[in-house]
Design a protein around this motif. Structure first.
Motif, PDB file in Angstrom:
ATOM      1  N   UNK A  44       0.862  -1.217  -0.365  1.00  0.00           N
ATOM      2  CA  UNK A  44       0.218   0.303  -0.065  1.00  0.00           C
ATOM      3  C   UNK A  44       1.000   1.507  -0.159  1.00  0.00           C
ATOM      4  N   UNK A  45       2.127   1.385   1.042  1.00  0.00           N
ATOM      5  CA  UNK A  45       3.116   2.575   1.033  1.00  0.00           C
ATOM      6  C   UNK A  45       3.445   2.178  -0.341  1.00  0.00           C
ATOM      7  N   UNK A  46       4.366   1.289  -1.312  1.00  0.00           N
ATOM      8  CA  UNK A  46       4.595   1.687  -2.321  1.00  0.00           C
ATOM      9  C   UNK A  46       3.011   2.295  -3.357  1.00  0.00           C
ATOM     10  N   UNK A  47       2.716   1.690  -3.367  1.00  0.00           N
ATOM     11  CA  UNK A  47       1.028   2.464  -4.118  1.00  0.00           C
ATOM     12  C   UNK A  47       1.058   3.494  -4.077  1.00  0.00           C
ATOM     13  N   UNK A  48       0.406   3.904  -2.646  1.00  0.00           N
ATOM     14  CA  UNK A  48       0.885   5.773  -2.127  1.00  0.00           C
ATOM     15  C   UNK A  48       2.082   6.356  -3.119  1.00  0.00           C
ATOM     16  N   UNK A  49       2.895   5.730  -2.483  1.00  0.00           N
ATOM     17  CA  UNK A  49       4.611   6.868  -2.717  1.00  0.00           C
ATOM     18  C   UNK A  49       4.585   6.814  -4.571  1.00  0.00           C
ATOM     19  N   UNK A  50       3.787   5.562  -5.423  1.00  0.00           N
ATOM     20  CA  UNK A  50       3.577   5.630  -6.827  1.00  0.00           C
ATOM     21  C   UNK A  50       3.261   6.391  -7.491  1.00  0.00           C
ATOM     22  N   UNK A  51       1.567   7.317  -6.446  1.00  0.00           N
ATOM     23  CA  UNK A  51       0.624   8.309  -6.944  1.00  0.00           C
ATOM     24  C   UNK A  51       1.258   9.730  -6.558  1.00  0.00           C
ATOM     25  N   UNK A  52       1.195   9.909  -5.382  1.00  0.00           N
ATOM     26  CA  UNK A  52       1.615  10.965  -5.118  1.00  0.00           C
ATOM     27  C   UNK A  52       3.613  11.651  -4.886  1.00  0.00           C
ATOM     28  N   UNK A  53       4.088  10.554  -5.128  1.00  0.00           N
ATOM     29  CA  UNK A  53       5.367  11.460  -5.422  1.00  0.00           C
ATOM     30  C   UNK A  53       5.679  11.072  -6.254  1.00  0.00           C
ATOM     31  N   UNK A  54       5.378  11.925  -7.339  1.00  0.00           N
ATOM     32  CA  UNK A  54       5.147  11.460  -9.281  1.00  0.00           C
ATOM     33  C   UNK A  54       6.978  12.915  -9.512  1.00  0.00           C
ATOM     34  N   UNK A  55       6.673  12.973 -10.280  1.00  0.00           N
ATOM     35  CA  UNK A  55       8.071  13.083 -10.922  1.00  0.00           C
ATOM     36  C   UNK A  55       9.883  11.934 -11.339  1.00  0.00           C
ATOM     37  N   UNK A  66       9.059   4.649   2.010  1.00  0.00           N
ATOM     38  CA  UNK A  66       8.169   3.917   1.535  1.00  0.00           C
ATOM     39  C   UNK A  66       8.819   3.277   3.221  1.00  0.00           C
ATOM     40  N   UNK A  67      10.350   3.282   2.857  1.00  0.00           N
ATOM     41  CA  UNK A  67      11.348   2.300   4.082  1.00  0.00           C
ATOM     42  C   UNK A  67      10.851   3.368   5.621  1.00  0.00           C
ATOM     43  N   UNK A  68      11.047   4.879   5.559  1.00  0.00           N
ATOM     44  CA  UNK A  68      10.690   5.489   7.039  1.00  0.00           C
ATOM     45  C   UNK A  68       9.233   4.710   7.176  1.00  0.00           C
ATOM     46  N   UNK A  69       8.103   4.498   6.315  1.00  0.00           N
ATOM     47  CA  UNK A  69       6.994   4.205   6.952  1.00  0.00           C
ATOM     48  C   UNK A  69       7.032   2.964   7.043  1.00  0.00           C
TER      49      UNK A  69
END
Length: 131
Positions: A44-55, A66-69
């Motif tokens: 879930x964290x990977x999916x969130x990061x891919x969607x919200x930390x773009x660029x 993701x590692x921190x989470x």
């Protein structure tokens, strides 16, 4: 009936062995369940990061987030024994495994992987010998 014919010390030893076995099975069950919950959270964290930390060029930033989470979900008592490198490598392994599963619905190595990540157990044995 047979149990009553045994000497008291042997009865005690048998009961201790049975109890220890039950405790070991329970601990393995808890460990497995915890790992599965952690894996689901990591996905879930990977999916969130891919969607919200773009660029472009922000992959490292996404991975660090993701590692921190994931580290935050590890019980505090064992956190000092788990390195960020171990978490990162485990996340990469899970990522490659899920990509392999998604490409054709099978875990068959059809997704290009790092050579040392054939299976989770082999990867861990090869890379973490008491670090």
């Amino acid at each position: 009936e047979y149990f009553t014919l045994l000497p008291e010390n042997l009865k005690t030893i048998i009961m201790i062995v049975i109890t220890a076995g039950m405790i070991a099975v329970f601990i393995m069950y808890l460990r497995r369940m915890s790992m599965e919950k952690l894996r689901r959270y990591a996905y879930k964290a990977m999916k969130y990061a891919e969607k919200n930390i773009v660029g472009s060029g922000r992959g490292q930033e996404r991975m660090n987030w993701v590692v921190r989470k994931v580290r935050g979900k590890i019980p505090p008592i064992i956190q000092p024994f788990i390195t960020d490198r171990f978490i990162r490598d485990t996340l990469e392994l899970w990522f490659y495994c899920i990509k392999d599963l998604l490409d054709d619905g099978k875990m068959n190595g059809s997704e290009e992987k790092k050579p040392e990540t054939q299976t989770e157990d082999e990867f861990i044995r090869a890379n973490y010998k008491g670090e």
